[in-house]
Write a protein that holds these residues in place. Structure first.
Motif, PDB file in Angstrom:
ATOM      1  N   ILE A 111      33.975 -28.585 -63.016  1.00 46.44           N
ATOM      2  CA  ILE A 111      33.111 -29.671 -62.568  1.00 46.44           C
ATOM      3  C   ILE A 111      33.311 -30.865 -63.500  1.00 46.44           C
ATOM      4  O   ILE A 111      33.606 -30.708 -64.682  1.00 46.44           O
ATOM      5  CB  ILE A 111      31.633 -29.205 -62.542  1.00 46.44           C
ATOM      6  CG1 ILE A 111      30.782 -30.142 -61.718  1.00 46.44           C
ATOM      7  CG2 ILE A 111      31.082 -29.017 -63.933  1.00 46.44           C
ATOM      8  CD1 ILE A 111      29.398 -29.598 -61.415  1.00 46.44           C
ATOM      9  N   LYS A 112      33.191 -32.058 -62.969  1.00 43.44           N
ATOM     10  CA  LYS A 112      33.282 -33.291 -63.759  1.00 43.44           C
ATOM     11  C   LYS A 112      31.862 -33.809 -63.943  1.00 43.44           C
ATOM     12  O   LYS A 112      31.081 -33.853 -62.990  1.00 43.44           O
ATOM     13  CB  LYS A 112      34.135 -34.310 -63.007  1.00 43.44           C
ATOM     14  CG  LYS A 112      34.181 -35.673 -63.599  1.00 43.44           C
ATOM     15  CD  LYS A 112      35.232 -35.789 -64.625  1.00 43.44           C
ATOM     16  CE  LYS A 112      35.345 -37.264 -65.026  1.00 43.44           C
ATOM     17  NZ  LYS A 112      36.140 -37.439 -66.198  1.00 43.44           N
ATOM     18  N   GLU A 113      31.502 -34.184 -65.162  1.00 41.28           N
ATOM     19  CA  GLU A 113      30.175 -34.722 -65.442  1.00 41.28           C
ATOM     20  C   GLU A 113      30.279 -36.152 -65.963  1.00 41.28           C
ATOM     21  O   GLU A 113      31.271 -36.520 -66.583  1.00 41.28           O
ATOM     22  CB  GLU A 113      29.439 -33.887 -66.495  1.00 41.28           C
ATOM     23  CG  GLU A 113      28.925 -32.576 -66.018  1.00 41.28           C
ATOM     24  CD  GLU A 113      28.035 -31.900 -67.054  1.00 41.28           C
ATOM     25  OE1 GLU A 113      27.090 -31.229 -66.641  1.00 41.28           O
ATOM     26  OE2 GLU A 113      28.280 -32.053 -68.271  1.00 41.28           O
ATOM     27  N   TYR A 114      29.230 -36.920 -65.697  1.00 43.56           N
ATOM     28  CA  TYR A 114      29.110 -38.228 -66.323  1.00 43.56           C
ATOM     29  C   TYR A 114      27.676 -38.411 -66.795  1.00 43.56           C
ATOM     30  O   TYR A 114      26.753 -37.781 -66.266  1.00 43.56           O
ATOM     31  CB  TYR A 114      29.551 -39.362 -65.392  1.00 43.56           C
ATOM     32  CG  TYR A 114      28.563 -39.707 -64.307  1.00 43.56           C
ATOM     33  CD1 TYR A 114      27.667 -40.757 -64.464  1.00 43.56           C
ATOM     34  CD2 TYR A 114      28.517 -38.981 -63.134  1.00 43.56           C
ATOM     35  CE1 TYR A 114      26.753 -41.066 -63.472  1.00 43.56           C
ATOM     36  CE2 TYR A 114      27.607 -39.284 -62.135  1.00 43.56           C
ATOM     37  CZ  TYR A 114      26.728 -40.322 -62.310  1.00 43.56           C
ATOM     38  OH  TYR A 114      25.833 -40.626 -61.331  1.00 43.56           O
ATOM     39  N   ALA A 115      27.506 -39.273 -67.782  1.00 47.36           N
ATOM     40  CA  ALA A 115      26.177 -39.537 -68.343  1.00 47.36           C
ATOM     41  C   ALA A 115      25.499 -40.617 -67.514  1.00 47.36           C
ATOM     42  O   ALA A 115      25.912 -41.777 -67.546  1.00 47.36           O
ATOM     43  CB  ALA A 115      26.298 -39.970 -69.799  1.00 47.36           C
ATOM     44  N   SER A 116      24.466 -40.232 -66.755  1.00 46.80           N
ATOM     45  CA  SER A 116      23.723 -41.231 -65.982  1.00 46.80           C
ATOM     46  C   SER A 116      22.603 -41.854 -66.820  1.00 46.80           C
ATOM     47  O   SER A 116      22.001 -42.836 -66.405  1.00 46.80           O
ATOM     48  CB  SER A 116      23.167 -40.632 -64.689  1.00 46.80           C
ATOM     49  OG  SER A 116      22.270 -39.587 -64.947  1.00 46.80           O
ATOM     50  N   SER A 117      22.336 -41.271 -67.988  1.00 49.06           N
ATOM     51  CA  SER A 117      21.424 -41.840 -68.988  1.00 49.06           C
ATOM     52  C   SER A 117      21.755 -41.163 -70.313  1.00 49.06           C
ATOM     53  O   SER A 117      22.674 -40.351 -70.383  1.00 49.06           O
ATOM     54  CB  SER A 117      19.956 -41.609 -68.598  1.00 49.06           C
ATOM     55  OG  SER A 117      19.625 -40.249 -68.710  1.00 49.06           O
ATOM     56  N   ASP A 118      20.993 -41.465 -71.351  1.00 48.26           N
ATOM     57  CA  ASP A 118      21.276 -40.884 -72.664  1.00 48.26           C
ATOM     58  C   ASP A 118      21.248 -39.358 -72.660  1.00 48.26           C
ATOM     59  O   ASP A 118      22.037 -38.720 -73.342  1.00 48.26           O
ATOM     60  CB  ASP A 118      20.277 -41.399 -73.708  1.00 48.26           C
ATOM     61  CG  ASP A 118      20.516 -42.857 -74.066  1.00 48.26           C
ATOM     62  OD1 ASP A 118      21.619 -43.376 -73.789  1.00 48.26           O
ATOM     63  OD2 ASP A 118      19.586 -43.477 -74.617  1.00 48.26           O
ATOM     64  N   SER A 119      20.337 -38.762 -71.887  1.00 43.69           N
ATOM     65  CA  SER A 119      20.190 -37.306 -71.937  1.00 43.69           C
ATOM     66  C   SER A 119      20.520 -36.585 -70.631  1.00 43.69           C
ATOM     67  O   SER A 119      20.439 -35.370 -70.572  1.00 43.69           O
ATOM     68  CB  SER A 119      18.762 -36.944 -72.351  1.00 43.69           C
ATOM     69  OG  SER A 119      17.843 -37.416 -71.386  1.00 43.69           O
ATOM     70  N   ILE A 120      20.913 -37.319 -69.587  1.00 40.38           N
ATOM     71  CA  ILE A 120      21.170 -36.696 -68.289  1.00 40.38           C
ATOM     72  C   ILE A 120      22.657 -36.725 -67.965  1.00 40.38           C
ATOM     73  O   ILE A 120      23.317 -37.760 -68.098  1.00 40.38           O
ATOM     74  CB  ILE A 120      20.375 -37.389 -67.155  1.00 40.38           C
ATOM     75  CG1 ILE A 120      18.877 -37.346 -67.445  1.00 40.38           C
ATOM     76  CG2 ILE A 120      20.716 -36.764 -65.803  1.00 40.38           C
ATOM     77  CD1 ILE A 120      18.307 -35.950 -67.619  1.00 40.38           C
ATOM     78  N   ARG A 121      23.156 -35.585 -67.511  1.00 43.81           N
ATOM     79  CA  ARG A 121      24.542 -35.444 -67.070  1.00 43.81           C
ATOM     80  C   ARG A 121      24.520 -35.019 -65.606  1.00 43.81           C
ATOM     81  O   ARG A 121      23.849 -34.057 -65.244  1.00 43.81           O
ATOM     82  CB  ARG A 121      25.305 -34.416 -67.893  1.00 43.81           C
ATOM     83  CG  ARG A 121      25.292 -34.661 -69.391  1.00 43.81           C
ATOM     84  CD  ARG A 121      25.981 -35.980 -69.756  1.00 43.81           C
ATOM     85  NE  ARG A 121      25.926 -36.263 -71.176  1.00 43.81           N
ATOM     86  CZ  ARG A 121      25.020 -37.022 -71.770  1.00 43.81           C
ATOM     87  NH1 ARG A 121      24.048 -37.569 -71.074  1.00 43.81           N
ATOM     88  NH2 ARG A 121      25.060 -37.257 -73.056  1.00 43.81           N
ATOM     89  N   ARG A 122      25.229 -35.733 -64.776  1.00 45.91           N
ATOM     90  CA  ARG A 122      25.320 -35.403 -63.353  1.00 45.91           C
ATOM     91  C   ARG A 122      26.730 -34.913 -63.075  1.00 45.91           C
ATOM     92  O   ARG A 122      27.702 -35.553 -63.469  1.00 45.91           O
ATOM     93  CB  ARG A 122      24.970 -36.617 -62.502  1.00 45.91           C
ATOM     94  CG  ARG A 122      23.481 -36.958 -62.628  1.00 45.91           C
ATOM     95  CD  ARG A 122      23.104 -38.166 -61.809  1.00 45.91           C
ATOM     96  NE  ARG A 122      21.690 -38.455 -61.982  1.00 45.91           N
ATOM     97  CZ  ARG A 122      20.723 -37.986 -61.203  1.00 45.91           C
ATOM     98  NH1 ARG A 122      21.006 -37.198 -60.182  1.00 45.91           N
ATOM     99  NH2 ARG A 122      19.470 -38.306 -61.437  1.00 45.91           N
ATOM    100  N   GLY A 123      26.818 -33.780 -62.382  1.00 41.59           N
ATOM    101  CA  GLY A 123      28.106 -33.156 -62.115  1.00 41.59           C
ATOM    102  C   GLY A 123      28.541 -33.332 -60.673  1.00 41.59           C
ATOM    103  O   GLY A 123      27.721 -33.308 -59.758  1.00 41.59           O
ATOM    104  N   PHE A 124      29.845 -33.490 -60.491  1.00 40.79           N
ATOM    105  CA  PHE A 124      30.406 -33.705 -59.163  1.00 40.79           C
ATOM    106  C   PHE A 124      31.844 -33.204 -59.125  1.00 40.79           C
ATOM    107  O   PHE A 124      32.446 -32.916 -60.155  1.00 40.79           O
ATOM    108  CB  PHE A 124      30.342 -35.188 -58.788  1.00 40.79           C
ATOM    109  CG  PHE A 124      31.170 -36.072 -59.699  1.00 40.79           C
ATOM    110  CD1 PHE A 124      32.448 -36.465 -59.329  1.00 40.79           C
ATOM    111  CD2 PHE A 124      30.671 -36.494 -60.920  1.00 40.79           C
ATOM    112  CE1 PHE A 124      33.216 -37.259 -60.175  1.00 40.79           C
ATOM    113  CE2 PHE A 124      31.424 -37.291 -61.771  1.00 40.79           C
ATOM    114  CZ  PHE A 124      32.708 -37.671 -61.384  1.00 40.79           C
ATOM    115  N   CYS A 125      32.400 -33.104 -57.937  1.00 40.96           N
ATOM    116  CA  CYS A 125      33.811 -32.747 -57.780  1.00 40.96           C
ATOM    117  C   CYS A 125      34.641 -34.016 -57.912  1.00 40.96           C
ATOM    118  O   CYS A 125      34.399 -34.987 -57.198  1.00 40.96           O
ATOM    119  CB  CYS A 125      34.042 -32.100 -56.413  1.00 40.96           C
ATOM    120  SG  CYS A 125      35.798 -31.808 -56.073  1.00 40.96           S
ATOM    121  N   PRO A 126      35.653 -34.033 -58.811  1.00 48.73           N
ATOM    122  CA  PRO A 126      36.471 -35.231 -58.959  1.00 48.73           C
ATOM    123  C   PRO A 126      37.404 -35.464 -57.764  1.00 48.73           C
ATOM    124  O   PRO A 126      37.939 -36.560 -57.609  1.00 48.73           O
ATOM    125  CB  PRO A 126      37.264 -34.978 -60.244  1.00 48.73           C
ATOM    126  CG  PRO A 126      37.291 -33.504 -60.394  1.00 48.73           C
ATOM    127  CD  PRO A 126      36.012 -32.990 -59.777  1.00 48.73           C
TER     128      PRO A 126
END
Length: 133
Positions: free
Chosen positions: A57-72
């Motif tokens: 899974i690929k994650e990105y930081a949508s805020s300082d403490s939140i990571r949202r995962g998605f398929c690249p």
């Protein structure tokens, strides 16, 4: 029988060893933007109850403490993770191969609910997160 799910294109798959301990509808603007829908439908697990199969899974930081995962590859929204709670992971209910057995129990961030969305269920509603009311 094992519960499984994954992304739209099938490159990312997961297997669950337990039922979710909670499930909700989230109406926050981030969920609206990342799902392209008026709310996200999420289910919560302990990290050790999820086994990832296939591509990572690929994650990105949508805020300082939140990571949202998605398929690249296909862009499918799959997960939500708070770095403040490293033992827990939230997955999109509709990423399950059969999502019919999971029902969210409440609505959160309803202060951001789209005005044209009419909710007729009897689930509790919270203006912010459940702990803030």
């Amino acid at each position: 029988m094992t519960t499984q799910g994954g992304c739209h294109c099938g490159n990312i798959r997961y297997q669950l060893s337990a039922d979710p301990f909670d499930a909700d509808y989230c109406h926050c603007l981030d969920c609206q933007k990342t799902t392209g829908a008026p709310f996200g439908a999420w289910m919560d697990f302990k990290v050790d109850e999820i086994t990832w199969l296939g591509a990572p899974i690929k994650e990105y930081a949508s805020s300082d403490s939140i990571r949202r995962g998605f398929c690249p590859d296909c862009g499918c929204t799959l997960s939500y993770r708070s770095t403040q709670y490293p033992d827990y992971l939230t997955l999109s209910i509709c990423s399950l191969d059969d999502a019919s057995g999971i029902s969210p129990k409440y609505h959160i961030h309803t202060q951001r609910q789209q005005p044209w969305l009419k909710i007729s269920d009897n689930c509790p509603r919270y203006l912010r997160c459940r702990s803030e009311g």
